[in-house]
Design a protein around this motif. Sequence first.
Motif, PDB file in Angstrom:
ATOM      1  N   PRO A   1       2.400   1.242   5.713  1.00 37.10           N
ATOM      2  CA  PRO A   1       1.798   0.940   4.536  1.00 37.10           C
ATOM      3  C   PRO A   1       1.647   2.292   3.627  1.00 37.10           C
ATOM      4  O   PRO A   1       1.512   3.403   4.367  1.00 37.10           O
ATOM      5  N   VAL A   2       1.907   2.054   2.383  1.00 35.30           N
ATOM      6  CA  VAL A   2       1.715   3.280   1.490  1.00 35.30           C
ATOM      7  C   VAL A   2       0.594   2.986   0.526  1.00 35.30           C
ATOM      8  O   VAL A   2       0.505   2.003  -0.020  1.00 35.30           O
ATOM      9  N   ASP A   3       0.063   4.234  -0.203  1.00 34.00           N
ATOM     10  CA  ASP A   3      -0.849   4.071  -1.268  1.00 34.00           C
ATOM     11  C   ASP A   3      -0.603   5.170  -2.196  1.00 34.00           C
ATOM     12  O   ASP A   3      -1.356   5.278  -3.237  1.00 34.00           O
ATOM     13  N   ASP A  38      14.666  -0.152  11.186  1.00 35.42           N
ATOM     14  CA  ASP A  38      14.610  -0.586   9.951  1.00 35.42           C
ATOM     15  C   ASP A  38      13.166  -0.139   9.583  1.00 35.42           C
ATOM     16  O   ASP A  38      12.451  -0.346  10.216  1.00 35.42           O
ATOM     17  N   ILE A  39      12.907   0.325   8.491  1.00 37.47           N
ATOM     18  CA  ILE A  39      11.625   0.592   7.767  1.00 37.47           C
ATOM     19  C   ILE A  39      10.989  -0.137   6.792  1.00 37.47           C
ATOM     20  O   ILE A  39      11.706  -0.586   5.952  1.00 37.47           O
ATOM     21  N   HIS A  40       9.908  -0.785   7.008  1.00 32.75           N
ATOM     22  CA  HIS A  40       9.334  -1.752   6.232  1.00 32.75           C
ATOM     23  C   HIS A  40       8.343  -1.038   5.416  1.00 32.75           C
ATOM     24  O   HIS A  40       7.152  -0.653   6.140  1.00 32.75           O
ATOM     25  N   ILE A  41       8.351  -0.934   4.328  1.00 34.89           N
ATOM     26  CA  ILE A  41       7.158  -0.136   3.124  1.00 34.89           C
ATOM     27  C   ILE A  41       6.414  -1.191   2.551  1.00 34.89           C
ATOM     28  O   ILE A  41       7.052  -2.286   2.086  1.00 34.89           O
ATOM     29  N   LEU A  42       5.116  -1.333   3.022  1.00 35.83           N
ATOM     30  CA  LEU A  42       4.054  -2.191   2.468  1.00 35.83           C
ATOM     31  C   LEU A  42       3.006  -1.671   1.408  1.00 35.83           C
ATOM     32  O   LEU A  42       2.351  -0.569   1.967  1.00 35.83           O
ATOM     33  N   TYR A  43       3.049  -2.039   0.194  1.00 36.95           N
ATOM     34  CA  TYR A  43       1.843  -1.593  -0.540  1.00 36.95           C
ATOM     35  C   TYR A  43       0.722  -2.768  -0.467  1.00 36.95           C
ATOM     36  O   TYR A  43       1.279  -3.864  -0.993  1.00 36.95           O
ATOM     37  N   VAL A  44      -0.477  -2.456  -0.338  1.00 40.06           N
ATOM     38  CA  VAL A  44      -1.568  -3.547  -0.468  1.00 40.06           C
ATOM     39  C   VAL A  44      -2.373  -3.318  -1.613  1.00 40.06           C
ATOM     40  O   VAL A  44      -3.166  -2.345  -1.543  1.00 40.06           O
ATOM     41  N   ASP A  95       7.486  -3.193  15.555  1.00 36.25           N
ATOM     42  CA  ASP A  95       7.554  -2.648  16.685  1.00 36.25           C
ATOM     43  C   ASP A  95       6.569  -1.296  16.780  1.00 36.25           C
ATOM     44  O   ASP A  95       6.279  -1.031  17.814  1.00 36.25           O
ATOM     45  N   LEU A  96       6.340  -1.002  15.531  1.00 41.03           N
ATOM     46  CA  LEU A  96       5.426   0.282  15.196  1.00 41.03           C
ATOM     47  C   LEU A  96       4.958   0.309  14.001  1.00 41.03           C
ATOM     48  O   LEU A  96       5.584  -0.066  13.093  1.00 41.03           O
ATOM     49  N   VAL A  97       3.643   0.697  13.865  1.00 43.44           N
ATOM     50  CA  VAL A  97       2.830   0.978  12.492  1.00 43.44           C
ATOM     51  C   VAL A  97       2.835   2.404  12.429  1.00 43.44           C
ATOM     52  O   VAL A  97       2.203   2.958  13.265  1.00 43.44           O
ATOM     53  N   VAL A  98       3.137   2.969  11.317  1.00 46.46           N
ATOM     54  CA  VAL A  98       3.194   4.530  10.851  1.00 46.46           C
ATOM     55  C   VAL A  98       2.240   4.510   9.875  1.00 46.46           C
ATOM     56  O   VAL A  98       2.570   4.214   8.822  1.00 46.46           O
ATOM     57  N   ILE A  99       0.857   4.708   9.906  1.00 41.01           N
ATOM     58  CA  ILE A  99      -0.060   5.072   8.821  1.00 41.01           C
ATOM     59  C   ILE A  99      -0.654   6.139   8.657  1.00 41.01           C
ATOM     60  O   ILE A  99      -0.882   6.996   9.609  1.00 41.01           O
ATOM     61  N   GLY A 100      -0.710   6.506   7.410  1.00 35.99           N
ATOM     62  CA  GLY A 100      -1.471   7.853   6.980  1.00 35.99           C
ATOM     63  C   GLY A 100      -2.967   7.362   7.121  1.00 35.99           C
ATOM     64  O   GLY A 100      -3.508   6.636   6.975  1.00 35.99           O
ATOM     65  N   SER A 101      -3.883   8.729   7.535  1.00 28.13           N
ATOM     66  CA  SER A 101      -5.238   8.866   7.791  1.00 28.13           C
ATOM     67  C   SER A 101      -5.498   9.197   6.125  1.00 28.13           C
ATOM     68  O   SER A 101      -4.989  10.451   5.727  1.00 28.13           O
ATOM     69  N   ARG A 102      -6.564   9.029   5.586  1.00 33.47           N
ATOM     70  CA  ARG A 102      -7.196   9.295   4.616  1.00 33.47           C
ATOM     71  C   ARG A 102      -7.881  10.724   4.703  1.00 33.47           C
ATOM     72  O   ARG A 102      -8.210  11.348   3.847  1.00 33.47           O
TER      73      ARG A 102
END
Length: 132
Positions: free
Chosen positions: A10-12, A34-40, A96-103
């Motif tokens: 997920p990206v912001d 594969d990398i899935h980039i998601l903007y919500v 298989d994995l979520v890689v998410i940034g911490s604010r």
Amino acid sequence: MTDIKRILVPVDGSETSDRAIEEAIKIAEVYNSDIHILYVANINQLAINACLSDAILEAVTKAGNKVPEKINVITTSETGSPSVTITDFADEIKADLVVIGSRGLGLVKGVLLGSVSQYVVEHAPCPALVVK
């Protein structure tokens, strides 16, 4: 970790989401993922920001451009509550994995405001890596 074929990032547009992309790339190179980039787009932001589509495009493009050509990248944008949308999307694509940034919120602010990354860690259908 076992076989990691789909990594959701997920990206912001923040520095921490940039670092999350960098970590996901390292993992994808090892596992040929594969990398899935998601903007919500948060539904509350839509009501007050008419230029949000430009921000979405910029964040997704910036993240996608970091990924080397040898890695398959899929970009998506959704509208809704970021926490729920991210975990639902992870389930939908069978991540298989979520890689998410911490604010980087302090403990008190994180508790008071809630934390997207904390929610994802607790509710994702797969392991989640939080990048500072």
